[in-house]
Each structure stands twice: as structure tokens, then as C-alpha cells.
Design a protein around this motif. Structure first.
Motif, PDB file in Angstrom:
ATOM      1  N   GLU A 240       1.148   1.856  33.958  1.00 37.62           N
ATOM      2  CA  GLU A 240       2.435   2.434  33.585  1.00 37.62           C
ATOM      3  C   GLU A 240       3.422   2.387  34.748  1.00 37.62           C
ATOM      4  O   GLU A 240       4.611   2.111  34.567  1.00 37.62           O
ATOM      5  CB  GLU A 240       2.231   3.867  33.093  1.00 37.62           C
ATOM      6  N   LYS A 241       2.930   2.612  35.956  1.00 38.08           N
ATOM      7  CA  LYS A 241       3.789   2.602  37.143  1.00 38.08           C
ATOM      8  C   LYS A 241       4.383   1.221  37.398  1.00 38.08           C
ATOM      9  O   LYS A 241       5.551   1.102  37.808  1.00 38.08           O
ATOM     10  CB  LYS A 241       2.978   3.065  38.351  1.00 38.08           C
ATOM     11  N   TYR A 242       3.592   0.168  37.131  1.00 37.99           N
ATOM     12  CA  TYR A 242       4.041  -1.189  37.457  1.00 37.99           C
ATOM     13  C   TYR A 242       4.367  -2.036  36.220  1.00 37.99           C
ATOM     14  O   TYR A 242       4.566  -3.246  36.337  1.00 37.99           O
ATOM     15  CB  TYR A 242       2.987  -1.881  38.326  1.00 37.99           C
ATOM     16  N   GLY A 243       4.421  -1.409  35.043  1.00 37.58           N
ATOM     17  CA  GLY A 243       4.839  -2.118  33.835  1.00 37.58           C
ATOM     18  C   GLY A 243       3.880  -3.199  33.390  1.00 37.58           C
ATOM     19  O   GLY A 243       4.303  -4.237  32.855  1.00 37.58           O
ATOM     20  N   ALA A 244       2.590  -2.974  33.597  1.00 36.90           N
ATOM     21  CA  ALA A 244       1.586  -3.969  33.231  1.00 36.90           C
ATOM     22  C   ALA A 244       1.006  -3.671  31.850  1.00 36.90           C
ATOM     23  O   ALA A 244       1.165  -2.576  31.308  1.00 36.90           O
ATOM     24  CB  ALA A 244       0.471  -3.989  34.269  1.00 36.90           C
ATOM     25  N   LEU A 245       0.321  -4.660  31.309  1.00 37.03           N
ATOM     26  CA  LEU A 245      -0.478  -4.501  30.096  1.00 37.03           C
ATOM     27  C   LEU A 245      -1.904  -4.218  30.548  1.00 37.03           C
ATOM     28  O   LEU A 245      -2.364  -4.800  31.531  1.00 37.03           O
ATOM     29  CB  LEU A 245      -0.421  -5.799  29.290  1.00 37.03           C
ATOM     30  N   LEU A 246      -2.613  -3.327  29.861  1.00 34.44           N
ATOM     31  CA  LEU A 246      -3.999  -3.002  30.226  1.00 34.44           C
ATOM     32  C   LEU A 246      -4.944  -3.343  29.087  1.00 34.44           C
ATOM     33  O   LEU A 246      -4.784  -2.867  27.966  1.00 34.44           O
ATOM     34  CB  LEU A 246      -4.136  -1.520  30.591  1.00 34.44           C
ATOM     35  N   MET A 247      -5.939  -4.188  29.402  1.00 38.79           N
ATOM     36  CA  MET A 247      -6.966  -4.583  28.428  1.00 38.79           C
ATOM     37  C   MET A 247      -8.324  -4.145  28.949  1.00 38.79           C
ATOM     38  O   MET A 247      -8.651  -4.367  30.119  1.00 38.79           O
ATOM     39  CB  MET A 247      -6.946  -6.102  28.236  1.00 38.79           C
TER      40      MET A 247
ATOM     41  N   SER B 171      -3.319   5.172  25.498  1.00 37.10           N
ATOM     42  CA  SER B 171      -2.494   4.584  26.554  1.00 37.10           C
ATOM     43  C   SER B 171      -2.966   3.192  26.959  1.00 37.10           C
ATOM     44  O   SER B 171      -2.291   2.513  27.736  1.00 37.10           O
ATOM     45  CB  SER B 171      -2.497   5.495  27.785  1.00 37.10           C
ATOM     46  N   ILE B 172      -4.123   2.790  26.457  1.00 36.15           N
ATOM     47  CA  ILE B 172      -4.651   1.451  26.751  1.00 36.15           C
ATOM     48  C   ILE B 172      -4.147   0.498  25.686  1.00 36.15           C
ATOM     49  O   ILE B 172      -4.247   0.771  24.489  1.00 36.15           O
ATOM     50  CB  ILE B 172      -6.190   1.479  26.813  1.00 36.15           C
ATOM     51  N   ASP B 173      -3.609  -0.630  26.100  1.00 37.77           N
ATOM     52  CA  ASP B 173      -2.918  -1.521  25.170  1.00 37.77           C
ATOM     53  C   ASP B 173      -3.856  -2.315  24.273  1.00 37.77           C
ATOM     54  O   ASP B 173      -3.606  -2.462  23.081  1.00 37.77           O
ATOM     55  CB  ASP B 173      -2.028  -2.499  25.964  1.00 37.77           C
ATOM     56  N   ILE B 174      -4.939  -2.842  24.848  1.00 35.60           N
ATOM     57  CA  ILE B 174      -5.841  -3.709  24.087  1.00 35.60           C
ATOM     58  C   ILE B 174      -7.285  -3.294  24.362  1.00 35.60           C
ATOM     59  O   ILE B 174      -7.707  -3.200  25.518  1.00 35.60           O
ATOM     60  CB  ILE B 174      -5.662  -5.191  24.467  1.00 35.60           C
ATOM     61  N   HIS B 175      -8.033  -3.042  23.283  1.00 36.78           N
ATOM     62  CA  HIS B 175      -9.453  -2.717  23.384  1.00 36.78           C
ATOM     63  C   HIS B 175     -10.253  -3.887  22.809  1.00 36.78           C
ATOM     64  O   HIS B 175      -9.998  -4.322  21.686  1.00 36.78           O
ATOM     65  CB  HIS B 175      -9.804  -1.470  22.570  1.00 36.78           C
ATOM     66  N   MET B 176     -11.219  -4.369  23.586  1.00 40.37           N
ATOM     67  CA  MET B 176     -12.154  -5.359  23.069  1.00 40.37           C
ATOM     68  C   MET B 176     -13.543  -4.739  23.074  1.00 40.37           C
ATOM     69  O   MET B 176     -13.883  -3.976  23.980  1.00 40.37           O
ATOM     70  CB  MET B 176     -12.149  -6.616  23.946  1.00 40.37           C
ATOM     71  N   GLY B 177     -14.310  -5.024  22.057  1.00 37.30           N
ATOM     72  CA  GLY B 177     -15.681  -4.529  22.013  1.00 37.30           C
ATOM     73  C   GLY B 177     -16.545  -5.485  21.224  1.00 37.30           C
ATOM     74  O   GLY B 177     -16.043  -6.369  20.515  1.00 37.30           O
ATOM     75  N   THR B 178     -17.864  -5.309  21.344  1.00 38.24           N
ATOM     76  CA  THR B 178     -18.789  -6.197  20.650  1.00 38.24           C
ATOM     77  C   THR B 178     -19.644  -5.430  19.646  1.00 38.24           C
ATOM     78  O   THR B 178     -19.835  -4.224  19.761  1.00 38.24           O
ATOM     79  CB  THR B 178     -19.722  -6.911  21.646  1.00 38.24           C
ATOM     80  N   PHE B 179     -20.174  -6.179  18.680  1.00 36.29           N
ATOM     81  CA  PHE B 179     -21.128  -5.636  17.709  1.00 36.29           C
ATOM     82  C   PHE B 179     -22.552  -6.081  18.051  1.00 36.29           C
ATOM     83  O   PHE B 179     -23.477  -5.793  17.301  1.00 36.29           O
ATOM     84  CB  PHE B 179     -20.771  -6.110  16.297  1.00 36.29           C
ATOM     85  N   SER B 180     -22.720  -6.785  19.151  1.00 41.30           N
ATOM     86  CA  SER B 180     -23.995  -7.433  19.462  1.00 41.30           C
ATOM     87  C   SER B 180     -24.884  -6.633  20.394  1.00 41.30           C
ATOM     88  O   SER B 180     -25.979  -7.081  20.727  1.00 41.30           O
ATOM     89  CB  SER B 180     -23.723  -8.809  20.077  1.00 41.30           C
ATOM     90  N   LYS B 181     -24.437  -5.460  20.823  1.00 40.96           N
ATOM     91  CA  LYS B 181     -25.234  -4.666  21.754  1.00 40.96           C
ATOM     92  C   LYS B 181     -25.655  -3.363  21.071  1.00 40.96           C
ATOM     93  O   LYS B 181     -26.593  -3.377  20.292  1.00 40.96           O
ATOM     94  CB  LYS B 181     -24.451  -4.471  23.043  1.00 40.96           C
TER      95      LYS B 181
ATOM     96  N   GLU C 251      -8.569   6.380  33.965  1.00 38.95           N
ATOM     97  CA  GLU C 251      -7.360   7.202  34.124  1.00 38.95           C
ATOM     98  C   GLU C 251      -6.456   6.620  35.206  1.00 38.95           C
ATOM     99  O   GLU C 251      -5.228   6.551  35.037  1.00 38.95           O
ATOM    100  CB  GLU C 251      -7.744   8.643  34.479  1.00 38.95           C
ATOM    101  N   ASP C 252      -7.036   6.191  36.317  1.00 41.11           N
ATOM    102  CA  ASP C 252      -6.252   5.606  37.396  1.00 41.11           C
ATOM    103  C   ASP C 252      -5.649   4.270  36.978  1.00 41.11           C
ATOM    104  O   ASP C 252      -4.521   3.936  37.359  1.00 41.11           O
ATOM    105  CB  ASP C 252      -7.128   5.412  38.640  1.00 41.11           C
ATOM    106  N   LEU C 253      -6.395   3.503  36.194  1.00 44.56           N
ATOM    107  CA  LEU C 253      -5.885   2.215  35.731  1.00 44.56           C
ATOM    108  C   LEU C 253      -4.687   2.400  34.800  1.00 44.56           C
ATOM    109  O   LEU C 253      -3.707   1.647  34.872  1.00 44.56           O
ATOM    110  CB  LEU C 253      -6.995   1.431  35.022  1.00 44.56           C
ATOM    111  N   VAL C 254      -4.747   3.400  33.929  1.00 42.02           N
ATOM    112  CA  VAL C 254      -3.621   3.693  33.049  1.00 42.02           C
ATOM    113  C   VAL C 254      -2.399   4.098  33.870  1.00 42.02           C
ATOM    114  O   VAL C 254      -1.268   3.653  33.608  1.00 42.02           O
ATOM    115  CB  VAL C 254      -3.987   4.796  32.027  1.00 42.02           C
ATOM    116  N   MET C 255      -2.611   4.936  34.876  1.00 38.80           N
ATOM    117  CA  MET C 255      -1.506   5.364  35.724  1.00 38.80           C
ATOM    118  C   MET C 255      -0.838   4.157  36.404  1.00 38.80           C
ATOM    119  O   MET C 255       0.393   4.041  36.438  1.00 38.80           O
ATOM    120  CB  MET C 255      -2.015   6.333  36.793  1.00 38.80           C
ATOM    121  N   LEU C 256      -1.655   3.238  36.925  1.00 38.84           N
ATOM    122  CA  LEU C 256      -1.114   2.068  37.618  1.00 38.84           C
ATOM    123  C   LEU C 256      -0.425   1.104  36.664  1.00 38.84           C
ATOM    124  O   LEU C 256       0.614   0.530  36.996  1.00 38.84           O
ATOM    125  CB  LEU C 256      -2.233   1.338  38.374  1.00 38.84           C
TER     126      LEU C 256
END
Length: 395
Positions: free
Chosen positions: A198-205, A232-242, A191-196
Motif C-alpha cells: 500500500e505504501k509503494y502502490g504495488a500489487l500483492l499476490m 487487502s491482498i490483491d490476488i490469492h493463488m491456491g492448490t487443490f492438490s495438497k 501484515e508487513d507485506l500489505v503495509m509495504l
């Protein structure tokens, strides 16, 4: 081999041996269940990423066989040549429905996903802000990109904001984090990462490798504990190996972002596609995880029981709140001795040493699964406590 090179290699290996950082491959005959077999000896498996036990699931095996019979054993080429099967498109649509995103891309591993995506998203004109304990694949992707690399102290959002505030306004900014940290078992403050961001115009992965299949609605990941947060998160990465018990990874987000990665991500463009059998198993794993909550809940409860038992015995487990439970012992030598004694006592748990973890924080990284019974974990904790006392890790 040239003598100069051979001498160099031997010198480096000798240095690793002297500092207790040398590693060896150890053969494991069977490891898809709660107990594994190594060198003919049965050991309780507390070292695996097979969190839900799906690696041995008969439904996944059958799905892999069916896909292999229909399409063959190999990917035959990269997906941009002739290796893009109907299964790819079908499973990517299922990922989008599962993750509630516009477009998804299946790639060959979590490592190639992070290295490829990050090095495609940013370049030497950009800045990446990365948690200090992020996985090596994230670090390597940043290095390969040539972007300015700002590491913020682990889960220290005040430090991150200070770095964001001091960055040049005209530079593009990417924030990237694991959602569950693989060697510490704690969670990112999303939640804090999303807030930051958006505040600073960054992309979040975010990297959901150790959370996917376990946390969030339908096991979609830690970000999906709150669906609005996930959007609100721009890019989600995940694995099928775990937790998914297969192999491979995915990247998902907006249609334009994924289309961009298809055309620029070198680890995708220049890699042969996953074998069809693997794709068949992935599709079945997604179906199972979305429908079956029982194993997810059992895993979370097993993690809670195991953490509490070790912590009450006096072990230093850091800030773990998940199924990954480190016992931090300090030196490389102490971690190796602990691991060897555990194996002698019938427990498979591996010593984790630098550079995987910071200097002087070598540890045993325990990972419980949904397959472990209460009796398994009680039996294990008794032996872990006994060895901890023998080794002076606890009193």
C-alpha cells in the motif's frame, strides 16, 4: 539419436551423479494413507502433501465418480472453446464464497497458475519483488514475463522496502510470496507485506499452496487468519492438490483482474480443461474443509509435537512453525544417506537437494499429516534420532 546430443545428455547426467544431484522415479503402490507401500514394503509416510488425508476420502471418490458419469472422463477442450462445464462455474462461486473475493478461476495446477498469472500480469516494463525462497513456479513465471526481477532476502521486509524505495516510480510493481514456504515450513509476514504494497502502490499476490485447507477461517488460507488482511491482498493463488487431496489450482481476486487473466493467461487459454471427475472431487473437498475443523486442528498439533521432538533432540529445523519440518544436514551426500537409512528403518522421507534448496542446505523434508497418530510420530522420532546420531547429524 544424434551422437552429439546423446553425448551431451550423458555428460550432464554424469555430472549430476557425481554431485549427488541425480534423481530417479521410484514406484509407490499406495500412498493416500499415513502409511504407504513402496516395493512391497510398508513405510510411514512422512513425505506426502496429503496433509488432511483427503486423497483417500470416500466422499471425494464418490463425487468424482458421479461427475465422471454425468460429463465423461475428459475436459475435451480448453475452457474458452467447449471445455467449460457447469461444474466450473459452480465451484468458482464456492471458491469466492470461501475466500470472500469477487471472482475466481480454476486452472490445471499450481505451477501453471503461477507461471501463467505472473507472466500475464507483468511485462518487461514492470518490476517483480519476490522472496528468495519462493517456489520455482513463481521464479519461472517472473522469468517468462521478462519483468525486472528483484529478489529480497527471505522474510527480510527491510530489504524489500529498500528495493521498493529504489525502484523507478513510473514502473508498475508486483510483490509475490508463498504464505508457507514449502521446503522450510515457515510463514510469510503478510501484515508487513500489505503495509509495504500500500505504501509503494504495488500489487500483492500470495501463493497459499501449503496453507490452503489448513489455516485461517474455514481453512481458507493463512491470509484468512485475519479476514481484513485477506481483503487487502490483491490476488490469492491456491492448490487443490495438497490439503484438499485432489488436483488443480485456483486464482481469485477482483472481478476485473480475473477477467483480465481469462483473456491473457496463456497457460489457461491453451490448456485442456480439468477432467469433470477432478472437478467433482474438488467441490466435495471444499465442502469438507469448510465444515470440518477436527482434522485441521489435529494436523497443527501433530506439527507442533513433531517439530518440538526433533528440535529438542538437537536437529537443525530452521524457522519451521508448521506441519512442514526440515532437518537440514548440509551436503547432498549426507541428505541421501540419511534418506536411505530412514527408508531402511521404515520411514518414507525424501532428501531435498539443490536447486530445490540453496547450496549447502540439503535436507530431509518431513511433512506430517492429520492421519498420523501419536504412536506413529513417537515411533518415527525415535528412529530419526537414532539415525541422526549414527550419521553424526546430532550428538
Amino acid at each position: 539419436m544424434n551422437l552429439v546430443w546423446e553425448t551431451y545428455f550423458q555428460s550432464k547426467l554424469s555430472s549430476l551423479i557425481e554431485t549427488s544431484q541425480h534423481r530417479k522415479l521410484m514406484e509407490t503402490e499406495h500412498a493416500e494413507q499415513a502409511w504407504l507401500v513402496r516395493n512391497g514394503k510398508k513405510l510411514l509416510n512422512l513425505a506426502s502433501n496429503n496433509y488432511l488425508g483427503l486423497a483417500g476420502d470416500e466422499q471425494l471418490k464418490e463425487a468424482a465418480i458421479e461427475a465422471t458419469k454425468k460429463y465423461g472422463t475428459g475436459g475435451v477442450a480448453s475452457r474458452l472453446v467447449v471445455g467449460n462445464y457447469p461444474l466450473h462455474e459452480e465451484i468458482e462461486q464456492r471458491i469466492c464464497a470461501w475466500k470472500e473475493t469477487e471472482k475466481a478461476l480454476i486452472v490445471n495446477s499450481g505451477y501453471t497458475a503461477n507461471v501463467g498469472a505472473i507472466s500475464a500480469l507483468v511485462n518487461r516494463h514492470d518490476i517483480v519483488f519476490s522472496d528468495k525462497l519462493n517456489h520455482a513456479s513463481i521464479v519461472d513465471g517472473i522469468v517468462l514475463s521478462g519483468a525486472e526481477h528483484k529478489r529480497y532476502r527471505h522474510n527480510d521486509l527491510e530489504h524489500l522496502e529498500k528495493l521498493l524505495k529504489s525502484a523507478k516510480i513510473e514502473k508498475r510493481k508486483l510483490i509475490v510470496t508463498d504464505t508457507i514456504f514449502s521446503m522450510d515450513g515457515d510463514k510469510a509476514h503478510l501484515e508487513d507485506l500489505v503495509m509495504l504494497k500500500e505504501k509503494y502502490g504495488a500489487l500483492l499476490m500470495v501463493d497459499e499452496a501449503h496453507a490452503g485447507g489448513i489455516y485461517g477461517r474455514n481453512g481458507a488460507g493463512l491470509a484468512h487468519e485475519c479476514p481484513q488482511l485477506a481483503k487487502s491482498i490483491d490476488i490469492h493463488m491456491g492448490t487443490f492438490s495438497k490439503a484438499m487431496g485432489c488436483y488443480g489450482a485456483y486464482i481469485t481476486g477482483s472481478a476485473v483482474c480475473i477477467e483480465y487473466l481469462i483473456n491473457t493467461m496463456r497457460s489457461f487459454i491453451f490448456t485442456t480443461a480439468l477432467p469433470p471427475g477432478t472437478l467433482g472431487a474438488i467441490g466435495k473437498a471444499i465442502d469438507i474443509v469448510r465444515k470440518d475443523e477436527t482434522d485441521r486442528y489435529r494436523l497443527i498439533e501433530n506439527g507442533r509435537y513433531f517439530r518440538t521432538a526433533l528440535q529438542e533432540a538437537g536437529f537443525h529445523i530452521g524457522d519451521s512453525t508448521t506441519h512442514i519440518v526440515p532437518v537440514i544436514v548440509g551436503s547432498n551426500e549426507a541428505a541421501l544417506r540419511f534418506s536411505m537409512k530412514l527408508q531402511e528403518a521404515g520411514i518414507a522421507a525424501i532428501a531435498i537437494r539443490p536447486p530445490t534448496v540453496p547450496q549447502h542446505s540439503s535436507r530431509i523434508r518431513f511433512a506430517v499429516t492429520a492421519q498420523h497418530t501419536n504412536n506413529d510420530l513417537q515411533w518415527a522420532t525415535q528412529r530419526i534420532v537414532q539415525i541422526g546420531k549414527e550419521e553424526g547429524v546430532i550428538s
